[in-house]
Design a protein around this motif. Structure first.
Motif, short mmCIF file in Angstrom:
data_model
loop_
_atom_site.label_atom_id
_atom_site.label_comp_id
_atom_site.label_asym_id
_atom_site.label_seq_id
_atom_site.Cartn_x
_atom_site.Cartn_y
_atom_site.Cartn_z
N ASP A 54 0.83 -1.21 0.00
CA ASP A 54 0.00 0.00 0.00
C ASP A 54 0.86 1.26 0.00
N LYS A 55 1.94 1.24 0.77
CA LYS A 55 2.81 2.42 0.83
C LYS A 55 3.56 2.62 -0.48
N MET A 56 3.99 1.52 -1.09
CA MET A 56 4.64 1.63 -2.39
C MET A 56 3.67 2.15 -3.45
N LYS A 57 2.45 1.63 -3.41
CA LYS A 57 1.43 2.09 -4.36
C LYS A 57 1.16 3.58 -4.19
N ALA A 58 1.09 4.02 -2.94
CA ALA A 58 0.83 5.44 -2.68
C ALA A 58 1.94 6.31 -3.26
N THR A 59 3.18 5.86 -3.11
CA THR A 59 4.32 6.61 -3.66
C THR A 59 4.24 6.67 -5.18
N LEU A 60 3.99 5.54 -5.81
CA LEU A 60 3.93 5.49 -7.28
C LEU A 60 2.75 6.28 -7.81
N ARG A 61 1.63 6.19 -7.12
CA ARG A 61 0.44 6.93 -7.55
C ARG A 61 0.68 8.44 -7.47
N ASP A 62 1.29 8.87 -6.38
CA ASP A 62 1.56 10.31 -6.21
C ASP A 62 2.57 10.79 -7.25
N TYR A 63 3.56 9.97 -7.53
CA TYR A 63 4.58 10.30 -8.54
C TYR A 63 3.92 10.56 -9.89
N CYS A 64 3.04 9.65 -10.32
CA CYS A 64 2.40 9.79 -11.63
C CYS A 64 1.43 10.97 -11.66
N GLU A 65 0.65 11.12 -10.60
CA GLU A 65 -0.33 12.21 -10.57
C GLU A 65 0.35 13.57 -10.67
N LYS A 66 1.47 13.72 -9.98
CA LYS A 66 2.16 15.02 -10.02
C LYS A 66 2.83 15.26 -11.37
N LEU A 67 3.35 14.21 -11.98
CA LEU A 67 3.88 14.37 -13.33
C LEU A 67 2.77 14.80 -14.29
N ASN A 68 1.60 14.17 -14.17
CA ASN A 68 0.48 14.48 -15.06
C ASN A 68 -0.04 15.89 -14.85
N ASN A 69 0.16 16.43 -13.65
CA ASN A 69 -0.27 17.80 -13.35
C ASN A 69 0.86 18.82 -13.54
N GLU A 70 1.94 18.37 -14.18
CA GLU A 70 3.09 19.22 -14.50
C GLU A 70 3.81 19.74 -13.25
N ALA A 71 3.62 19.05 -12.12
CA ALA A 71 4.35 19.39 -10.89
C ALA A 71 5.60 18.51 -10.83
N TYR A 72 6.52 18.74 -11.76
CA TYR A 72 7.65 17.84 -11.94
C TYR A 72 8.59 17.82 -10.73
N GLU A 73 8.88 18.98 -10.19
CA GLU A 73 9.78 19.04 -9.04
C GLU A 73 9.17 18.32 -7.84
N ALA A 74 7.89 18.55 -7.59
CA ALA A 74 7.22 17.91 -6.46
C ALA A 74 7.13 16.40 -6.66
#
Length: 391
Positions: A54-74
């Motif tokens: 679950d924790k790994m999934k949360a990290t990966l999900r957040d990584y993709c969502e922020k890339l998709n929202n152009e929040a590359y640094e975050a």
């Protein structure tokens, strides 16, 4: 003298054997340690493994969502370890270094989309493998990620280990935007025209004739005579000429955008046109065509469903649109399925045009309707493009 030589040789042989024995013991010790660690990981309680996933999934999900929202640094700062052994081709780097490179690379791209297939995440201790699909305008690929996480479940190693799929179409997105004498689009008295389309560079022979061509005439395809104008600049002049002779409306405009996207199985061409030339309200037109990526066959809505079930889907769509008012017989009589649809993670999105002369179905909540897969999974083809949506 010979005796001394023999003693020296004997000492060297003994030392060599001892060294080999020590190395063997070290290797055995390391193997035993690794095996012990693997056993310990395998013996972890199921709830611990579930928490880890679950924790790994949360990290990966957040990584993709922020890339998709152009929040590359975050995306990098919030999800990567302070020390990263590898990020694609970069080695022994910090999140700041990764973020700088990601920002440099992705900031020039449009329609960036990253998606991990978390249903196929495989975890062993702090190691993981998961398929990743990523795309931007003009490119698509799917790879297998090999990852390792630190104790805080931040990514410490990120490698694209295997390529599953790549784009079959290469194109450059061309854009034109002009307003009369540089006026602000949609402002009072302004006339403007925008155009966007993919110029195909390379495509398979079975697809090339079905993809958009470079325009030879300009204007909205749905507007008849104005589509015969031979330069985009002339569209602006023509619109202004018409506008100056009519007092209807505060501004006139045409916006025409065609996009091309690829997924694992499909190449999709979508055209969205909108225009206001003095009518009561702006009109919109949408056309979406899906093609099998490997054969070029056009994919219709019926191809996603079992045989003779399109009417069932229409009923489900109507119920979704109307909700508690599904008993409205008048609306039911005029409701129809749009030929333009998008295949989304949440469901099938039906997209309706609004233009004079087109039928107007009852759509109380707008001209785009999502029909969740859960509501019609019983008629989804088990061997079709939506087979993964059947749970």
């Amino acid at each position: 003298m010979k005796t001394l030589t023999y003693w020296i040789l004997w000492a060297l042989i003994v030392t060599s054997c001892q060294s080999k024995n020590d190395q063997t013991k070290n290797n055995q010790s390391q193997n035993q340690s690794t095996q012990k660690k693997e056993v310990e990981e395998d013996e972890q309680p199921e709830y611990v493994k579930a928490i880890t996933q679950d924790k790994m999934k949360a990290t990966l999900r957040d990584y993709c969502e922020k890339l998709n929202n152009e929040a590359y640094e975050a995306a990098i700062r919030d999800n990567f370890s302070p020390k990263v052994g590898q990020y694609i081709g970069m080695r022994n780097v910090t999140p700041a270094q990764i973020a700088a490179e990601v920002n440099r690379f992705l900031s020039t791209k449009k329609q960036v989309n990253y998606q991990v297939d978390l249903d196929k995440l495989k975890v062993k201790g702090y190691l993981a493998k998961v398929p990743l699909s990523f795309s931007w305008r003009g490119y698509y690929a799917k790879v297998l990620l090999e990852l390792s996480f630190d104790a805080n479940y931040k990514i410490a190693f990120y490698k694209e280990a295997k390529v599953f799929d790549k784009a079959v179409v290469t194109f450059v997105q061309r854009e034109f935007s002009e307003s009369y004498k540089g006026c602000e689009p949609h402002s009072n008295g302004c006339v403007h025209y925008t155009l966007s389309y993919p110029e195909i560079i390379k495509a398979p022979a079975y697809l090339i004739d079905k993809l958009p061509k470079k325009p030879t005439t300009y204007g909205s395809p749905a507007m008849g005579v104005i589509h015969k104008i031979t330069s985009p600049e002339a569209v602006v002049d023509t619109l202004h000429h018409w506008f100056s002779k009519h007092s209807i409306g505060n501004n006139w405009w045409i916006e025409d955008a065609t996009s091309l996207t690829e997924t694992k199985y499909l190449v999709t061409v979508e055209n969205n046109s909108s225009w206001f030339v003095g009518q009561a309200r702006p009109e919109t037109f949408v056309q979406i065509d899906h093609y099998d990526k490997f054969t070029g066959k056009k994919i219709e809505l019926a191809d996603l469903l079992i045989d003779d079930s399109l009417e069932d889907f229409e009923q489900v769509a109507f119920q979704t649109v109307m909700g508690e008012k599904e008993g409205d017989e008048t609306c039911r009589d005029i409701f129809y399925l749009s030929n333009a649809f998008r295949i989304l993670d949440a469901g099938i999105q039906l997209c309706y045009s609004y233009a004079i002369g087109l039928p107007k179905p009852c759509l109380p909540n707008g001209y785009e309707v999502i029909v969740p897969y859960e509501k019609f999974k019983y008629i989804i083809r088990k061997d079709g493009l939506l087979k993964d949506k059947i749970r």
